[in-house]
Scaffold this motif. Sequence first.
Motif, PDB file in Angstrom:
ATOM      1  N   TYR A 159       0.840  -1.191   0.000  1.00 58.21           N
ATOM      2  CA  TYR A 159       0.000   0.000   0.000  1.00 58.21           C
ATOM      3  C   TYR A 159       0.873   1.239   0.000  1.00 58.21           C
ATOM      4  O   TYR A 159       2.008   1.228   0.499  1.00 58.21           O
ATOM      5  CB  TYR A 159      -0.893   0.045   1.255  1.00 58.21           C
ATOM      6  N   ARG A 160       0.293   2.322  -0.495  1.00 60.57           N
ATOM      7  CA  ARG A 160       0.930   3.640  -0.436  1.00 60.57           C
ATOM      8  C   ARG A 160       0.075   4.524   0.460  1.00 60.57           C
ATOM      9  O   ARG A 160      -1.160   4.514   0.361  1.00 60.57           O
ATOM     10  CB  ARG A 160       1.017   4.249  -1.829  1.00 60.57           C
ATOM     11  N   GLN A 161       0.747   5.305   1.326  1.00 60.62           N
ATOM     12  CA  GLN A 161       0.008   6.240   2.172  1.00 60.62           C
ATOM     13  C   GLN A 161       0.656   7.613   2.096  1.00 60.62           C
ATOM     14  O   GLN A 161       1.848   7.766   2.380  1.00 60.62           O
ATOM     15  CB  GLN A 161      -0.049   5.760   3.626  1.00 60.62           C
ATOM     16  N   PRO A 199       0.600  11.685   3.481  1.00 57.67           N
ATOM     17  CA  PRO A 199       0.294  12.332   4.770  1.00 57.67           C
ATOM     18  C   PRO A 199      -1.169  12.763   4.842  1.00 57.67           C
ATOM     19  O   PRO A 199      -1.706  13.368   3.908  1.00 57.67           O
ATOM     20  CB  PRO A 199       1.240  13.534   4.782  1.00 57.67           C
ATOM     21  N   GLY A 200      -1.813  12.434   5.948  1.00 59.80           N
ATOM     22  CA  GLY A 200      -3.196  12.841   6.166  1.00 59.80           C
ATOM     23  C   GLY A 200      -4.225  12.051   5.377  1.00 59.80           C
ATOM     24  O   GLY A 200      -5.404  12.414   5.377  1.00 59.80           O
ATOM     25  N   ARG A 201      -3.786  10.976   4.722  1.00 57.71           N
ATOM     26  CA  ARG A 201      -4.710  10.180   3.915  1.00 57.71           C
ATOM     27  C   ARG A 201      -4.678   8.724   4.365  1.00 57.71           C
ATOM     28  O   ARG A 201      -3.761   8.278   5.069  1.00 57.71           O
ATOM     29  CB  ARG A 201      -4.306  10.243   2.434  1.00 57.71           C
ATOM     30  N   GLY A 202      -5.690   7.982   3.951  1.00 56.13           N
ATOM     31  CA  GLY A 202      -5.692   6.558   4.212  1.00 56.13           C
ATOM     32  C   GLY A 202      -4.798   5.821   3.227  1.00 56.13           C
ATOM     33  O   GLY A 202      -4.516   6.322   2.138  1.00 56.13           O
ATOM     34  N   PRO A 203      -4.336   4.634   3.591  1.00 56.55           N
ATOM     35  CA  PRO A 203      -3.521   3.841   2.659  1.00 56.55           C
ATOM     36  C   PRO A 203      -4.309   3.503   1.395  1.00 56.55           C
ATOM     37  O   PRO A 203      -5.528   3.319   1.435  1.00 56.55           O
ATOM     38  CB  PRO A 203      -3.211   2.572   3.454  1.00 56.55           C
ATOM     39  N   VAL A 204      -3.570   3.395   0.296  1.00 58.14           N
ATOM     40  CA  VAL A 204      -4.152   3.039  -0.990  1.00 58.14           C
ATOM     41  C   VAL A 204      -3.497   1.759  -1.489  1.00 58.14           C
ATOM     42  O   VAL A 204      -2.264   1.667  -1.550  1.00 58.14           O
ATOM     43  CB  VAL A 204      -3.965   4.170  -2.018  1.00 58.14           C
ATOM     44  N   PHE A 205      -4.305   0.776  -1.839  1.00 57.51           N
ATOM     45  CA  PHE A 205      -3.809  -0.515  -2.320  1.00 57.51           C
ATOM     46  C   PHE A 205      -3.064  -0.350  -3.635  1.00 57.51           C
ATOM     47  O   PHE A 205      -3.542   0.330  -4.552  1.00 57.51           O
ATOM     48  CB  PHE A 205      -4.989  -1.470  -2.494  1.00 57.51           C
ATOM     49  N   LEU A 206      -1.877  -0.997  -3.708  1.00 58.29           N
ATOM     50  CA  LEU A 206      -1.078  -0.956  -4.935  1.00 58.29           C
ATOM     51  C   LEU A 206      -1.047  -2.312  -5.630  1.00 58.29           C
ATOM     52  O   LEU A 206      -1.394  -2.431  -6.809  1.00 58.29           O
ATOM     53  CB  LEU A 206       0.355  -0.502  -4.619  1.00 58.29           C
ATOM     54  N   LEU A 207      -0.560  -3.311  -4.922  1.00 61.81           N
ATOM     55  CA  LEU A 207      -0.312  -4.611  -5.546  1.00 61.81           C
ATOM     56  C   LEU A 207      -0.538  -5.724  -4.556  1.00 61.81           C
ATOM     57  O   LEU A 207      -0.292  -5.569  -3.356  1.00 61.81           O
ATOM     58  CB  LEU A 207       1.142  -4.706  -6.034  1.00 61.81           C
ATOM     59  N   LEU A 208      -0.964  -6.865  -5.084  1.00 62.09           N
ATOM     60  CA  LEU A 208      -1.060  -8.103  -4.319  1.00 62.09           C
ATOM     61  C   LEU A 208      -0.246  -9.149  -5.049  1.00 62.09           C
ATOM     62  O   LEU A 208      -0.348  -9.275  -6.274  1.00 62.09           O
ATOM     63  CB  LEU A 208      -2.517  -8.531  -4.193  1.00 62.09           C
ATOM     64  N   ILE A 209       0.563  -9.897  -4.313  1.00 63.09           N
ATOM     65  CA  ILE A 209       1.338 -10.980  -4.915  1.00 63.09           C
ATOM     66  C   ILE A 209       1.074 -12.247  -4.124  1.00 63.09           C
ATOM     67  O   ILE A 209       1.122 -12.244  -2.891  1.00 63.09           O
ATOM     68  CB  ILE A 209       2.845 -10.640  -4.976  1.00 63.09           C
ATOM     69  N   ARG A 210       0.755 -13.320  -4.833  1.00 57.88           N
ATOM     70  CA  ARG A 210       0.432 -14.590  -4.193  1.00 57.88           C
ATOM     71  C   ARG A 210       1.699 -15.431  -4.002  1.00 57.88           C
ATOM     72  O   ARG A 210       2.717 -15.228  -4.652  1.00 57.88           O
ATOM     73  CB  ARG A 210      -0.610 -15.337  -5.014  1.00 57.88           C
ATOM     74  N   GLU A 211       1.596 -16.426  -3.154  1.00 58.00           N
ATOM     75  CA  GLU A 211       2.768 -17.238  -2.790  1.00 58.00           C
ATOM     76  C   GLU A 211       3.324 -18.008  -3.976  1.00 58.00           C
ATOM     77  O   GLU A 211       4.501 -18.344  -3.988  1.00 58.00           O
ATOM     78  CB  GLU A 211       2.411 -18.199  -1.663  1.00 58.00           C
ATOM     79  N   ASN A 212       2.495 -18.279  -4.975  1.00 61.26           N
ATOM     80  CA  ASN A 212       2.983 -19.008  -6.145  1.00 61.26           C
ATOM     81  C   ASN A 212       3.446 -18.074  -7.258  1.00 61.26           C
ATOM     82  O   ASN A 212       3.789 -18.521  -8.357  1.00 61.26           O
ATOM     83  CB  ASN A 212       1.912 -19.953  -6.684  1.00 61.26           C
ATOM     84  N   GLU A 213       3.453 -16.772  -6.979  1.00 60.44           N
ATOM     85  CA  GLU A 213       3.941 -15.782  -7.944  1.00 60.44           C
ATOM     86  C   GLU A 213       5.267 -15.245  -7.441  1.00 60.44           C
ATOM     87  O   GLU A 213       5.350 -14.699  -6.346  1.00 60.44           O
ATOM     88  CB  GLU A 213       2.949 -14.626  -8.085  1.00 60.44           C
ATOM     89  N   LYS A 214       6.309 -15.383  -8.203  1.00 65.02           N
ATOM     90  CA  LYS A 214       7.612 -14.899  -7.778  1.00 65.02           C
ATOM     91  C   LYS A 214       7.748 -13.396  -7.966  1.00 65.02           C
ATOM     92  O   LYS A 214       8.476 -12.723  -7.240  1.00 65.02           O
ATOM     93  CB  LYS A 214       8.719 -15.617  -8.556  1.00 65.02           C
ATOM     94  N   ALA A 246       7.018  12.601  -7.098  1.00 62.97           N
ATOM     95  CA  ALA A 246       5.620  12.253  -6.790  1.00 62.97           C
ATOM     96  C   ALA A 246       5.494  10.872  -6.154  1.00 62.97           C
ATOM     97  O   ALA A 246       4.429  10.538  -5.600  1.00 62.97           O
ATOM     98  CB  ALA A 246       4.776  12.312  -8.063  1.00 62.97           C
ATOM     99  N   ASP A 247       6.557  10.083  -6.203  1.00 60.91           N
ATOM    100  CA  ASP A 247       6.532   8.768  -5.547  1.00 60.91           C
ATOM    101  C   ASP A 247       6.806   8.877  -4.055  1.00 60.91           C
ATOM    102  O   ASP A 247       6.708   7.890  -3.330  1.00 60.91           O
ATOM    103  CB  ASP A 247       7.580   7.835  -6.173  1.00 60.91           C
ATOM    104  N   SER A 248       7.171  10.049  -3.590  1.00 59.53           N
ATOM    105  CA  SER A 248       7.456  10.251  -2.172  1.00 59.53           C
ATOM    106  C   SER A 248       6.187   9.996  -1.358  1.00 59.53           C
ATOM    107  O   SER A 248       5.148  10.624  -1.585  1.00 59.53           O
ATOM    108  CB  SER A 248       7.962  11.677  -1.917  1.00 59.53           C
ATOM    109  N   ALA A 249       6.288   9.054  -0.429  1.00 62.02           N
ATOM    110  CA  ALA A 249       5.137   8.634   0.380  1.00 62.02           C
ATOM    111  C   ALA A 249       5.635   7.562   1.340  1.00 62.02           C
ATOM    112  O   ALA A 249       6.794   7.162   1.307  1.00 62.02           O
ATOM    113  CB  ALA A 249       4.018   8.071  -0.498  1.00 62.02           C
ATOM    114  N   THR A 250       4.730   7.082   2.174  1.00 61.78           N
ATOM    115  CA  THR A 250       5.034   5.939   3.027  1.00 61.78           C
ATOM    116  C   THR A 250       4.427   4.694   2.390  1.00 61.78           C
ATOM    117  O   THR A 250       3.274   4.714   1.953  1.00 61.78           O
ATOM    118  CB  THR A 250       4.470   6.140   4.441  1.00 61.78           C
ATOM    119  N   TYR A 251       5.214   3.638   2.333  1.00 64.51           N
ATOM    120  CA  TYR A 251       4.779   2.390   1.720  1.00 64.51           C
ATOM    121  C   TYR A 251       4.670   1.311   2.790  1.00 64.51           C
ATOM    122  O   TYR A 251       5.596   1.119   3.586  1.00 64.51           O
ATOM    123  CB  TYR A 251       5.745   1.984   0.601  1.00 64.51           C
ATOM    124  N   LEU A 252       3.542   0.641   2.788  1.00 67.85           N
ATOM    125  CA  LEU A 252       3.235  -0.364   3.793  1.00 67.85           C
ATOM    126  C   LEU A 252       3.109  -1.726   3.150  1.00 67.85           C
ATOM    127  O   LEU A 252       2.508  -1.854   2.077  1.00 67.85           O
ATOM    128  CB  LEU A 252       1.904  -0.041   4.483  1.00 67.85           C
TER     129      LEU A 252
END
Lengths: 117, 113
Positions: free
Chosen positions: A36-38, A40-55, A83-89
């Motif tokens: 996720y990307r967050q 300042p002052g905003r909620g986290p935004v989903f970026l990517l999901l990776i599954r265990e069988n995906e390298k 513009a990529d400056s943010a907190t990544y979770l």
Amino acid sequence: SQKIEQNSEALNIQEGKTATLTCNYTNYSPAYLQWYRQDPGRGPVFLLLIRENEKEKRKERLKVTFDTTLKQSLFHITASQPADSATYLCALDPSGSEGQAGTALIFGKGTTLSVSS
Amino acid sequence: DAGITQSPRHKVTETGTPVTLRCHQTENHRYMYWYRQDPGHGLRLIHYSYGVKDTDKGEVSDGYSVSRSKTEDFLLTLESATSSQTSVYFCAISAPGQGLGYTFGSGTRLTVV
């Protein structure tokens, strides 16, 4: 104990370089990891999901890898921009399911990325 | 954020008073969550719901209760607010298995004085 750790609290890089953020976990066997990307002052935004069988998974300038042996996910931003400056979770489901078990994600504390021009 | 709203956005309350935060969604998602975010701790789960009237505790549930009487609303109540509950509270929704992650609200900044 069970932990999910993002190794760096802060990462400073120059514009155009590749940013690499690390997420490590112990004592879990997640079926997937999320990033996720967050801003300042905003909620986290989903970026990517990776599954265990995906390298590896890509989305535009983003790339995520998932190594279940090392219990680690790496998150890369290529050709970084201010513009990529943010907190990544990073986040995982501790149940090891796809979420249907009724559990909730646990989150790392985040890495704050600063991209200077 | 699209499909999920939190109210109020900001609140200052006195120690010992009850406080209710509201989360409202228009996505008809089954799962809803309340997290709090504090410096040095990141996001921590308070309670979550996997259906109407179905809720469960998270990591930091002491001092909080929740209710979900209909799909679209998930209420978080601080029964007797304490200064340690000063935080930013985020609601999130999800539809598991679809690979879409959580959608978070914009947060409620709560200050207990």
